[in-house]
Design a protein around this motif. Structure first.
Motif, PDB file in Angstrom:
ATOM      1  N   VAL A   1      47.814  44.668  39.815  1.00 16.87           N
ATOM      2  CA  VAL A   1      47.532  45.938  40.482  1.00 16.87           C
ATOM      3  C   VAL A   1      47.143  45.772  41.945  1.00 16.87           C
ATOM      4  O   VAL A   1      47.205  46.732  42.721  1.00 16.87           O
ATOM      5  N   SER A   2      46.736  44.564  42.347  1.00 16.35           N
ATOM      6  CA  SER A   2      46.394  44.364  43.755  1.00 16.35           C
ATOM      7  C   SER A   2      46.453  42.889  44.112  1.00 16.35           C
ATOM      8  O   SER A   2      46.265  42.016  43.265  1.00 16.35           O
ATOM      9  N   SER A   3      46.725  42.642  45.386  1.00 16.02           N
ATOM     10  CA  SER A   3      46.741  41.288  45.940  1.00 16.02           C
ATOM     11  C   SER A   3      46.134  41.378  47.336  1.00 16.02           C
ATOM     12  O   SER A   3      46.766  41.886  48.261  1.00 16.02           O
ATOM     13  N   VAL A   4      44.909  40.898  47.471  1.00 17.76           N
ATOM     14  CA  VAL A   4      44.155  41.063  48.711  1.00 17.76           C
ATOM     15  C   VAL A   4      43.968  39.707  49.386  1.00 17.76           C
ATOM     16  O   VAL A   4      43.415  38.784  48.781  1.00 17.76           O
ATOM     17  N   PRO A   5      44.419  39.547  50.636  1.00 17.54           N
ATOM     18  CA  PRO A   5      44.202  38.274  51.338  1.00 17.54           C
ATOM     19  C   PRO A   5      42.719  38.044  51.606  1.00 17.54           C
ATOM     20  O   PRO A   5      42.016  38.941  52.059  1.00 17.54           O
ATOM     21  N   LYS A   6      42.247  36.831  51.300  1.00 18.60           N
ATOM     22  CA  LYS A   6      40.845  36.485  51.523  1.00 18.60           C
ATOM     23  C   LYS A   6      40.673  35.550  52.710  1.00 18.60           C
ATOM     24  O   LYS A   6      39.697  35.616  53.426  1.00 18.60           O
ATOM     25  N   GLU A   7      41.619  34.637  52.891  1.00 18.87           N
ATOM     26  CA  GLU A   7      41.551  33.716  54.028  1.00 18.87           C
ATOM     27  C   GLU A   7      42.956  33.463  54.542  1.00 18.87           C
ATOM     28  O   GLU A   7      43.866  33.168  53.769  1.00 18.87           O
ATOM     29  N   ARG A   8      43.119  33.591  55.856  1.00 19.25           N
ATOM     30  CA  ARG A   8      44.415  33.401  56.492  1.00 19.25           C
ATOM     31  C   ARG A   8      44.252  32.366  57.600  1.00 19.25           C
ATOM     32  O   ARG A   8      43.686  32.665  58.652  1.00 19.25           O
TER      33      ARG A   8
END
Length: 223
Positions: free
Chosen positions: A88-95
């Motif tokens: 349901v979601s994919s949230v970037p935490k560190e780029r």
């Protein structure tokens, strides 16, 4: 578990700039609540279409510009899989960089099928997991086999050096639970039962909260 996707490149540099990456997402993630008693009957979500690491690694190569610039580090995403087996979601935490993060995001976009949801005490539950893409460059070398190094120290009856070997492994691969488990073993051998228990709990935590670690490695010959 680490899956290596290994590329080789020969380049010329007069000097190397050593970059230090602060794993802020790892630090905050490691401080989340973990109760082994309530989660002892936990089943991790699995992807219905096959081996997750194999699917994620398809067509992944180290981006050329990132390799030439010495850009490396972890790209992490927080994925939520609901009790119906939907991502349901994919949230970037560190780029570490947009180039590396964009490539990882494309790989996640391939996960279009349903999942077998997480279960606690036999009941399907919503669950969040950390997905890690670890980009590393090895200059004039290959990845270190920490298990083989530690085994040599074990054979020489030097468990304290085996502990230090896994200290290095965890510094370089903080999301890999097996390194914590192995360090716990050798800490017990040197009488550090408290440290061994802490490592054991961390290994259990990572096993339940890390969905996968994909290692994209680049070997570069520097002259």
């Amino acid at each position: 578990m680490l899956l290596y996707i290994f590329n080789y490149r020969s380049i010329m540099h007069r000097s190397l700039l050593l970059l230090c990456f602060v794993f802020t997402s790892y630090i905050s993630f490691a401080q989340t609540t973990f109760n082994p008693e309530t989660e002892s009957d936990f089943v991790k979500a699995t992807y219905s279409k096959g081996n997750l690491l194999t699917i994620l690694s398809q067509d992944l190569i180290y981006p050329e510009d990132a390799a030439m610039n010495g850009t490396q580090g972890d790209v992490t995403f927080l994925l939520k899989i609901d009790k119906e087996g939907k991502l349901v979601s994919s949230v970037p935490k560190e780029r570490v960089s947009d180039e590396l993060a964009n490539q990882a995001e494309v790989a996640i976009g391939k996960l279009t099928a349903d999942w077998k949801p997480s279960k606690v005490h036999g009941e399907a539950v919503d669950r969040e997991y950390l997905l890690v893409f670890s980009y590393k460059i090895f200059y004039n070398s290959l990845p270190v086999d920490y298990h083989a190094m530690a085994k040599k120290f074990e054979d020489k009856e030097k468990p304290e050096k085996a502990v230090r070997t896994y200290d290095d492994a965890i510094k370089n691969y903080p999301f890999e639970p097996v390194y914590y488990s192995m360090r716990a073993k050798y800490k017990n051998e040197i009488g550090d039962s408290e440290g061994a228990q802490a490592d054991k709990l961390m290994a259990e935590k990572l096993n339940m909260e890390i969905l996968a670690v994909v290692e994209i490695a680049q070997s570069q010959s520097v002259r």
